[in-house]
Write a protein that holds these residues in place. Structure first.
Motif, PDB file in Angstrom:
ATOM      1  N   LYS A 386       0.847  -1.204   0.000  1.00  0.00           N
ATOM      2  CA  LYS A 386       0.000   0.000   0.000  1.00  0.00           C
ATOM      3  C   LYS A 386       0.878   1.248   0.000  1.00  0.00           C
ATOM      4  O   LYS A 386       0.632   2.196  -0.756  1.00  0.00           O
ATOM      5  CB  LYS A 386      -0.943  -0.029   1.208  1.00  0.00           C
ATOM      6  N   GLU A 387       1.934   1.219   0.819  1.00  0.00           N
ATOM      7  CA  GLU A 387       2.834   2.380   0.859  1.00  0.00           C
ATOM      8  C   GLU A 387       3.476   2.610  -0.513  1.00  0.00           C
ATOM      9  O   GLU A 387       3.626   3.743  -0.960  1.00  0.00           O
ATOM     10  CB  GLU A 387       3.913   2.177   1.939  1.00  0.00           C
ATOM     11  N   GLU A 390       0.927   4.148  -2.803  1.00  0.00           N
ATOM     12  CA  GLU A 390       0.646   5.559  -2.443  1.00  0.00           C
ATOM     13  C   GLU A 390       1.458   6.521  -3.308  1.00  0.00           C
ATOM     14  O   GLU A 390       0.992   7.603  -3.654  1.00  0.00           O
ATOM     15  CB  GLU A 390       0.987   5.827  -0.976  1.00  0.00           C
ATOM     16  N   ARG A 393      -0.290   7.726  -6.364  1.00  0.00           N
ATOM     17  CA  ARG A 393      -1.491   8.563  -6.257  1.00  0.00           C
ATOM     18  C   ARG A 393      -1.217   9.900  -6.933  1.00  0.00           C
ATOM     19  O   ARG A 393      -0.155  10.504  -6.732  1.00  0.00           O
ATOM     20  CB  ARG A 393      -1.812   8.787  -4.780  1.00  0.00           C
ATOM     21  N   ASP A 449      -6.889   6.947  -6.121  1.00  0.00           N
ATOM     22  CA  ASP A 449      -6.876   6.293  -4.817  1.00  0.00           C
ATOM     23  C   ASP A 449      -6.115   4.969  -4.949  1.00  0.00           C
ATOM     24  O   ASP A 449      -5.972   4.451  -6.064  1.00  0.00           O
ATOM     25  CB  ASP A 449      -8.327   6.031  -4.364  1.00  0.00           C
TER      26      ASP A 449
END
Ligand code: SAM
Ligand code: SF4
Length: 469
Positions: A386-387, A390, A393, A449
């Motif tokens: 997830k990091e 990110e 994004r 997202d």
């Protein structure tokens, strides 16, 4: 009268490809594919034996066919793939109503085996030679399959295809059945590979994923010299229509600078590298006989980072391998933290008959501890992923659109706007609201997202059209 076939495929990409070949062959022999076992004259199960769980699922699925076979004795049931090669007669013992057992190196024999049954010869078995059942070349030949037969309709998407460049494996990691089920490592000839790739391009394929158990160890020697994976990629890169080239699975020790610079310099090569580490502990890697230390893996990883800084790297880990202590396990956690893999497939160690680990090492990590380590490692991996996502994004990524997402489901079949899914050049999954006609297109998607597994965005061109540009 047309005959019908149902095929259920489990396991790795090799099996998906094998099923495509089998269906291409059967169609040539007058068969039509159906979606349910009930509607089929021939029921095929293309199996996996990498872990016990996969095998037990297949035996349980076969068990459910006992009644079907009692009621319809004319239906034929075939067990194909790695389990067929590994278990052979055991399959007939455990499921006596099975008509055919066919190893992955013998799939081309299927039409003949069916004919033999029809002529009253009884149940049939076709398997390749075991590793010590003949001279290396003879054993190798018995594992060769029939790759040039292709059938786009059997692929998850017709514009993405697998292409096998290597058969078998000679690494003999102590936990693994593949060297036994798929036989000796053999690089296919570049001439065959290129001609198959051209056929795929003519069929409208835009993305090819080259397959091999240790794909970057690929070598083929002929009178014209030696070809390695980098050389092969250079030749494949010339084929018009093919826009993305991927290759899996990589072996850490063979990730050469030459291969990495080739990927960097050829725009069609995806900057995506699946290089399984399996463990972050030297002691465990040694017992696995992986042939490298954590230090060597990290050297390779740094080589990737310096030559291909934008690359996404993914891994496999086995938790609970023989003798794995809490400290060893912690080192796998540390490795995921350091390498920040795009994703990792995490497996609980499963003892496999015929492997060195089964013969010589004790499966001493309790089941609950394996499960707990699995969850823990997955949680770390998900956070790291997830990091990593990110960072994307707010950026624009190029997506090869595959089709409606699972979430789009049947409910949206009539709707003009559905959730579509595809992948970036780095193999990241992207979803966005779009329409079915976008499948097969390469689109620029703005990332709004992210989750650990998915980028969520909107198509840039739609945005421009909607504001009148
Ligand atoms: N050739 C590839 C490699 O060396 O990385 C992968 C082959 S295997 C089909 C895919 C993964 O299954 C391996 O990377 C390993 O993590 C896992 N695996 C293989 N044997 C296993 C076993 N006995 N128990 C649990 N996982 C296993
Ligand atoms: Fe199995 Fe190791 Fe070969 Fe991969 S490299 S297929 S894990 S023996």
């Amino acid at each position: 009268m047309t005959k019908t076939v149902y095929i259920k495929t489990v396991g790795c990409q090799m099996n998906v490809l094998d099923s495509e070949m089998v269906i291409a062959d059967l169609k040539r022999n007058g068969y039509e594919v159906v979606d349910t076992p009930d509607a089929a004259d021939l029921l095929l199960y293309n199996t996996c034996s990498i872990r016990e769980q996969a095998e037990e699922k297949t035996y349980s699925a076969l068990g459910k066919l006992r009644d079907t076979k009692d009621r319809n004795p004319e239906k034929k049931i075939g067990v194909l793939g790695c389990m067929a090669q590994k278990d052979q007669e055991v399959i007939f013992r455990r499921a006596p109503f099975v008509d055919m057992v066919v190893g992955p190196g013998q799939l081309h024999a299927l039409p003949q085996l069916i004919t033999n049954i029809d002529s009253g010869e009884g149940r049939q078995m076709a398997v390749s030679l075991g590793r010590t059942e003949g001279k290396q070349a003879v054993v190798a030949r018995s594992h060769e399959t029939f790759d040039p037969l292709r059938d786009p309709s059997m692929r998850p998407t017709p514009f993405q295809a697998y292409l096998r460049i290597q058969i078998g494996c000679d690494k003999f990691c102590t936990y693994c059945v593949v060297p036994n089920t798929r036989g000796p490592e053999q690089g296919r000839s570049p001439v065959e590979i290129l001609s198959e790739a051209r056929v795929l391009a003519e069929q409208g394929c835009r993305e090819i994923t080259l397959l091999g158990q240790t794909v970057n160890s690929y070598r083929h020697r002929s009178e014209d010299g030696e070809t390695d994976l980098a050389g092969l990629l250079e030749q494949l890169h010339e084929i018009d229509g093919i826009e993305r080239l991927k290759f899996v699975t990589n072996y850490p020790k063979d990730m050469t600078e030459r291969l990495l610079t080739t990927v960097r310099d050829l725009p069609k090569c995806s900057p995506y590298l699946h290089v399984p580490a399996q463990s972050g502990s030297d002691a465990v890697l040694k017992r696995m006989k992986r042939g490298y230390t954590v230090g060597q893996y990290m050297d390779m990883f740094e080589r990737i980072e310096s030559i291909l800084p934008e690359a996404a790297v993914s891994s496999d880990f086995i938790v609970g391998f023989c003798g794995e202590t809490d400290e060893d396990f912690q080192k796998s956690v540390d490795m995921i933290e350091r390498c920040r893999f795009k994703n990792s497939f995490i497996f609980q160690y499963s003892v496999r008959g015929g492997t060195k680990a089964a013969e010589r090492l004790e499966d001493d990590v309790p089941r609950e501890v394996k499960a707990q380590r699995n969850n823990e490692l997955l949680a770390v991996q998900n956070r790291v992923a997830k990091e990593g996502n990110e960072k994307l994004r707010g950026t624009t990524v190029q997506v090869l659109v595959e089709g409606p997402s699972k979430k789009a489901g049947k409910a949206d079949e009539d709707s003009s706007i559905v959730q579509m899914t595809g992948r970036t050049h780095c193999d990241r999954i992207v979803v966005f609201d779009g329409n079915r006609r976008q499948a097969r297109q390469l689109l620029d998607v703005h990332v709004d997202d992210v989750t650990s597994h998915t980028l969520i965005g909107r198509v840039r061109t739609v945005e421009l059209v909607s504001i009148g540009l």
